[in-house]
Enzyme design. Structure first.
Site, PDB file in Angstrom:
ATOM      1  N   ARG A 218       0.963  -1.158  -0.016  1.00 57.97           N
ATOM      2  CA  ARG A 218       0.060  -0.044   0.136  1.00 57.97           C
ATOM      3  C   ARG A 218       0.689   1.174  -0.088  1.00 57.97           C
ATOM      4  O   ARG A 218       0.276   2.361   0.224  1.00 57.97           O
ATOM      5  CB  ARG A 218      -0.804   0.061   1.316  1.00 57.97           C
ATOM      6  CG  ARG A 218      -1.791  -1.040   1.338  1.00 57.97           C
ATOM      7  CD  ARG A 218      -2.602  -1.293   0.200  1.00 57.97           C
ATOM      8  NE  ARG A 218      -3.380  -2.558  -0.067  1.00 57.97           N
ATOM      9  CZ  ARG A 218      -4.240  -3.029  -1.015  1.00 57.97           C
ATOM     10  NH1 ARG A 218      -4.088  -2.369  -2.219  1.00 57.97           N
ATOM     11  NH2 ARG A 218      -4.699  -4.216  -1.323  1.00 57.97           N
TER      12      ARG A 218
ATOM     13  N   HIS B  94       8.020  -7.273  -6.856  1.00 61.26           N
ATOM     14  CA  HIS B  94       6.661  -6.661  -7.142  1.00 61.26           C
ATOM     15  C   HIS B  94       6.504  -5.383  -6.551  1.00 61.26           C
ATOM     16  O   HIS B  94       6.653  -5.137  -5.348  1.00 61.26           O
ATOM     17  CB  HIS B  94       5.561  -7.468  -6.379  1.00 61.26           C
ATOM     18  CG  HIS B  94       4.105  -7.392  -7.218  1.00 61.26           C
ATOM     19  ND1 HIS B  94       3.674  -6.110  -7.659  1.00 61.26           N
ATOM     20  CD2 HIS B  94       3.401  -8.163  -7.843  1.00 61.26           C
ATOM     21  CE1 HIS B  94       2.582  -6.067  -8.106  1.00 61.26           C
ATOM     22  NE2 HIS B  94       2.431  -7.451  -8.403  1.00 61.26           N
TER      23      HIS B  94
ATOM     24  N   TYR C 192       1.065  -1.861  -5.013  1.00 57.80           N
ATOM     25  CA  TYR C 192      -0.246  -1.817  -5.789  1.00 57.80           C
ATOM     26  C   TYR C 192      -0.433  -0.312  -6.064  1.00 57.80           C
ATOM     27  O   TYR C 192      -1.024   0.188  -7.245  1.00 57.80           O
ATOM     28  CB  TYR C 192      -1.257  -2.560  -4.988  1.00 57.80           C
ATOM     29  CG  TYR C 192      -1.121  -4.035  -4.922  1.00 57.80           C
ATOM     30  CD1 TYR C 192      -0.994  -4.505  -6.072  1.00 57.80           C
ATOM     31  CD2 TYR C 192      -1.774  -4.643  -3.626  1.00 57.80           C
ATOM     32  CE1 TYR C 192      -0.799  -6.111  -5.911  1.00 57.80           C
ATOM     33  CE2 TYR C 192      -1.627  -6.056  -3.721  1.00 57.80           C
ATOM     34  CZ  TYR C 192      -1.284  -6.535  -4.681  1.00 57.80           C
ATOM     35  OH  TYR C 192      -1.143  -8.002  -4.893  1.00 57.80           O
TER      36      TYR C 192
ATOM     37  N   HIS D 171       2.304  -3.144 -12.031  1.00 56.72           N
ATOM     38  CA  HIS D 171       0.912  -2.974 -12.576  1.00 56.72           C
ATOM     39  C   HIS D 171       1.044  -1.907 -13.443  1.00 56.72           C
ATOM     40  O   HIS D 171       1.228  -0.627 -12.839  1.00 56.72           O
ATOM     41  CB  HIS D 171      -0.307  -3.001 -11.711  1.00 56.72           C
ATOM     42  CG  HIS D 171      -0.425  -4.218 -11.083  1.00 56.72           C
ATOM     43  ND1 HIS D 171      -1.740  -4.346 -10.050  1.00 56.72           N
ATOM     44  CD2 HIS D 171      -0.211  -5.526 -10.962  1.00 56.72           C
ATOM     45  CE1 HIS D 171      -1.615  -5.635  -9.669  1.00 56.72           C
ATOM     46  NE2 HIS D 171      -0.630  -6.277 -10.009  1.00 56.72           N
TER      47      HIS D 171
ATOM     48  N   GLU E 270       2.683  -5.876 -16.175  1.00 55.60           N
ATOM     49  CA  GLU E 270       1.801  -7.229 -15.988  1.00 55.60           C
ATOM     50  C   GLU E 270       0.417  -7.205 -16.698  1.00 55.60           C
ATOM     51  O   GLU E 270       0.143  -6.111 -16.897  1.00 55.60           O
ATOM     52  CB  GLU E 270       1.476  -7.408 -14.236  1.00 55.60           C
ATOM     53  CG  GLU E 270       0.614  -8.400 -13.913  1.00 55.60           C
ATOM     54  CD  GLU E 270       0.437  -8.653 -12.506  1.00 55.60           C
ATOM     55  OE1 GLU E 270      -0.591  -9.226 -12.102  1.00 55.60           O
ATOM     56  OE2 GLU E 270       1.324  -8.221 -11.824  1.00 55.60           O
TER      57      GLU E 270
ATOM     58  N   ASP F 151      -0.456 -13.273 -16.092  1.00 58.87           N
ATOM     59  CA  ASP F 151      -0.985 -13.621 -14.973  1.00 58.87           C
ATOM     60  C   ASP F 151      -2.230 -14.329 -15.359  1.00 58.87           C
ATOM     61  O   ASP F 151      -3.055 -13.839 -16.273  1.00 58.87           O
ATOM     62  CB  ASP F 151      -1.699 -12.233 -14.147  1.00 58.87           C
ATOM     63  CG  ASP F 151      -2.485 -12.863 -12.979  1.00 58.87           C
ATOM     64  OD1 ASP F 151      -3.615 -13.526 -12.889  1.00 58.87           O
ATOM     65  OD2 ASP F 151      -1.986 -12.544 -11.565  1.00 58.87           O
TER      66      ASP F 151
ATOM     67  N   HIS G 265      -5.845 -13.024 -14.551  1.00 56.95           N
ATOM     68  CA  HIS G 265      -6.032 -11.769 -15.279  1.00 56.95           C
ATOM     69  C   HIS G 265      -6.349 -11.899 -16.696  1.00 56.95           C
ATOM     70  O   HIS G 265      -7.139 -11.225 -17.299  1.00 56.95           O
ATOM     71  CB  HIS G 265      -4.715 -10.668 -15.155  1.00 56.95           C
ATOM     72  CG  HIS G 265      -4.660 -10.252 -13.841  1.00 56.95           C
ATOM     73  ND1 HIS G 265      -3.215  -9.630 -13.297  1.00 56.95           N
ATOM     74  CD2 HIS G 265      -5.125 -10.563 -12.524  1.00 56.95           C
ATOM     75  CE1 HIS G 265      -3.470  -9.297 -12.199  1.00 56.95           C
ATOM     76  NE2 HIS G 265      -4.491  -9.983 -11.711  1.00 56.95           N
TER      77      HIS G 265
ATOM     78  N   HIS H 191       2.385 -15.365 -13.353  1.00 56.37           N
ATOM     79  CA  HIS H 191       1.446 -15.639 -12.058  1.00 56.37           C
ATOM     80  C   HIS H 191       0.594 -16.648 -12.251  1.00 56.37           C
ATOM     81  O   HIS H 191      -0.373 -16.585 -13.218  1.00 56.37           O
ATOM     82  CB  HIS H 191       0.782 -14.251 -11.808  1.00 56.37           C
ATOM     83  CG  HIS H 191       1.901 -13.039 -11.286  1.00 56.37           C
ATOM     84  ND1 HIS H 191       1.608 -11.795 -10.994  1.00 56.37           N
ATOM     85  CD2 HIS H 191       2.949 -13.260 -10.855  1.00 56.37           C
ATOM     86  CE1 HIS H 191       2.496 -11.292 -10.695  1.00 56.37           C
ATOM     87  NE2 HIS H 191       3.368 -12.051 -10.558  1.00 56.37           N
TER      88      HIS H 191
ATOM     89  N   ASP I 151     -10.974 -10.252 -11.486  1.00 54.68           N
ATOM     90  CA  ASP I 151      -9.473 -10.137 -10.948  1.00 54.68           C
ATOM     91  C   ASP I 151      -9.926 -10.585  -9.632  1.00 54.68           C
ATOM     92  O   ASP I 151      -9.575  -9.973  -8.415  1.00 54.68           O
ATOM     93  CB  ASP I 151      -8.804  -8.794 -10.833  1.00 54.68           C
ATOM     94  CG  ASP I 151      -7.711  -8.769 -10.264  1.00 54.68           C
ATOM     95  OD1 ASP I 151      -7.140 -10.162  -9.837  1.00 54.68           O
ATOM     96  OD2 ASP I 151      -6.818  -7.935 -10.164  1.00 54.68           O
TER      97      ASP I 151
ATOM     98  N   HIS J  37      -8.648 -13.801  -7.423  1.00 54.09           N
ATOM     99  CA  HIS J  37      -7.801 -15.000  -7.729  1.00 54.09           C
ATOM    100  C   HIS J  37      -8.584 -16.348  -6.820  1.00 54.09           C
ATOM    101  O   HIS J  37      -9.106 -16.230  -5.806  1.00 54.09           O
ATOM    102  CB  HIS J  37      -6.315 -14.781  -7.065  1.00 54.09           C
ATOM    103  CG  HIS J  37      -5.664 -13.964  -7.919  1.00 54.09           C
ATOM    104  ND1 HIS J  37      -4.226 -13.918  -7.677  1.00 54.09           N
ATOM    105  CD2 HIS J  37      -6.053 -13.173  -8.874  1.00 54.09           C
ATOM    106  CE1 HIS J  37      -3.881 -12.758  -8.604  1.00 54.09           C
ATOM    107  NE2 HIS J  37      -4.912 -12.468  -9.511  1.00 54.09           N
TER     108      HIS J  37
ATOM    109  N   GLU K 251      -0.061 -16.850  -6.586  1.00 54.29           N
ATOM    110  CA  GLU K 251      -0.737 -15.827  -5.932  1.00 54.29           C
ATOM    111  C   GLU K 251      -2.065 -16.254  -5.177  1.00 54.29           C
ATOM    112  O   GLU K 251      -2.900 -15.406  -5.351  1.00 54.29           O
ATOM    113  CB  GLU K 251      -0.771 -14.477  -6.787  1.00 54.29           C
ATOM    114  CG  GLU K 251       0.682 -13.983  -7.090  1.00 54.29           C
ATOM    115  CD  GLU K 251       0.406 -12.622  -7.954  1.00 54.29           C
ATOM    116  OE1 GLU K 251       1.175 -11.623  -7.439  1.00 54.29           O
ATOM    117  OE2 GLU K 251      -0.466 -12.540  -8.696  1.00 54.29           O
TER     118      GLU K 251
END
Length: 280
Positions: free
Chosen positions: A37, A67, A70, A107, A142, A176, A179, A211, A224, A226, A256
């Site tokens: 975050r 990664h 986000y 992303h 991604e 992914d 995704h 992913h 989205d 998972h 993930e």
């Protein structure tokens, strides 16, 4: 060789991540470079890194997939948010040189009503400012599910970003499975066709990581969400075809899925068994 692992916590350092992945049966892993975050990154302990590099070499790890947080939005409408993205990516790439030759996945971002064309141009602008000829890390765009105003909802948008970046050799793609399925690519019934399209638009030489996730939702849902392997709409059989496909040979697979270490260990063991049986 099958390179597989899961997304793990970086809070205890590189060596702890490597040891946990070995305990899970893995030989690669993904981790956030800082709090997902946002916020300031933890100081890196050079002794910890050196101990991990030795462990990595002794156990023949595949490429690691760092990664970005986000909240990093390279195509935000507000310039202060883009400045955060610019500074975060530059700092992360500098820090990743302590573990050279790996991957940095992010992303692409959300254009928040500015339009995909503007979003793509803004993402490429930051990449042109941040990427350097000297860096050993490959930056991965991604594939996204297309929810809201996400950029990267199809292979064409990723190609357009790449086309506007000067140091194209520093870029790759992380696919992914959840995704792309949610984005409308039928990897269940037409996996060969999806990889052929990827090759024609982006080039399979840019497919650097995957992913590997099931999806809670149907094809083209743009959601989205998972799911654990075999518990979603993609299904285990289709995901096993992904790990055995010639297009993914040597590519690190990162789970993930909504799991704990025990659950990831089960999934890794299952995939290794399926892979070895198919490879003969």
């Amino acid at each position: 060789m099958l390179y597989i692992g899961n997304h793990t916590s970086s809070s205890k350092g590189y060596l702890a991540m490597g040891k946990q992945m070995l305990a899970n049966g893995g030989n690669t892993f993904a981790f956030f470079t800082r709090n997902p975050r946002g916020g300031k990154a933890k100081e890196i302990n050079p002794q910890d890194v050196q101990a991990f590099l030795q462990l990595e070499q002794e156990n023949h790890f595949g490429k690691l997939v760092a990664h970005a947080p986000y909240v990093m939005n390279c195509c935000a409408a507000k310039e202060n948010l883009r400045e955060f993205a610019r500074e975060t990516m530059a700092d992360d790439l500098k820090r990743l040189e302590l573990t050279p030759g790996n991957y940095y996945n992010f992303h692409p971002g959300s254009h928040v009503g500015q339009g995909a064309e503007t979003g793509i141009a803004k993402i490429a602008e930051i990449l042109n400012e941040v990427l350097t000829k000297e860096q050993s890390t490959t930056v991965l765009l991604e594939t996204m599910s297309g929810k809201g105003s996400e950029v990267g909802r199809n292979f064409q948008e990723l190609r357009q970003i790449i086309d506007q970046v000067e140091l194209k050799e520093k870029l790759g793609v992380c696919l992914d499975t959840c995704h792309v399925w949610d984005g409308g690519y039928d990897i269940v019934s037409d996996l060969d066709g999806v990889f052929t399209e990827f090759d024609q638009i982006i080039g399979l030489d840019r497919l650097k990581a995957i992913h590997l996730n099931d999806s809670m939702n149907g094809l083209g849902s743009h959601k989205d969400r998972h799911a654990r392997l075999g518990e979603g709409e993609i299904g285990l059989e289709a995901l096993v075809r992904v790990i055995n496909h010639p297009a993914t040979k040597g590519v690190p697979f990162i789970l993930e899925t909504p799991n704990d270490d025990e659950g990831w260990a089960r999934e890794i063991a299952l995939l290794r068994k399926e892979y070895e049986e198919k490879q003969g």
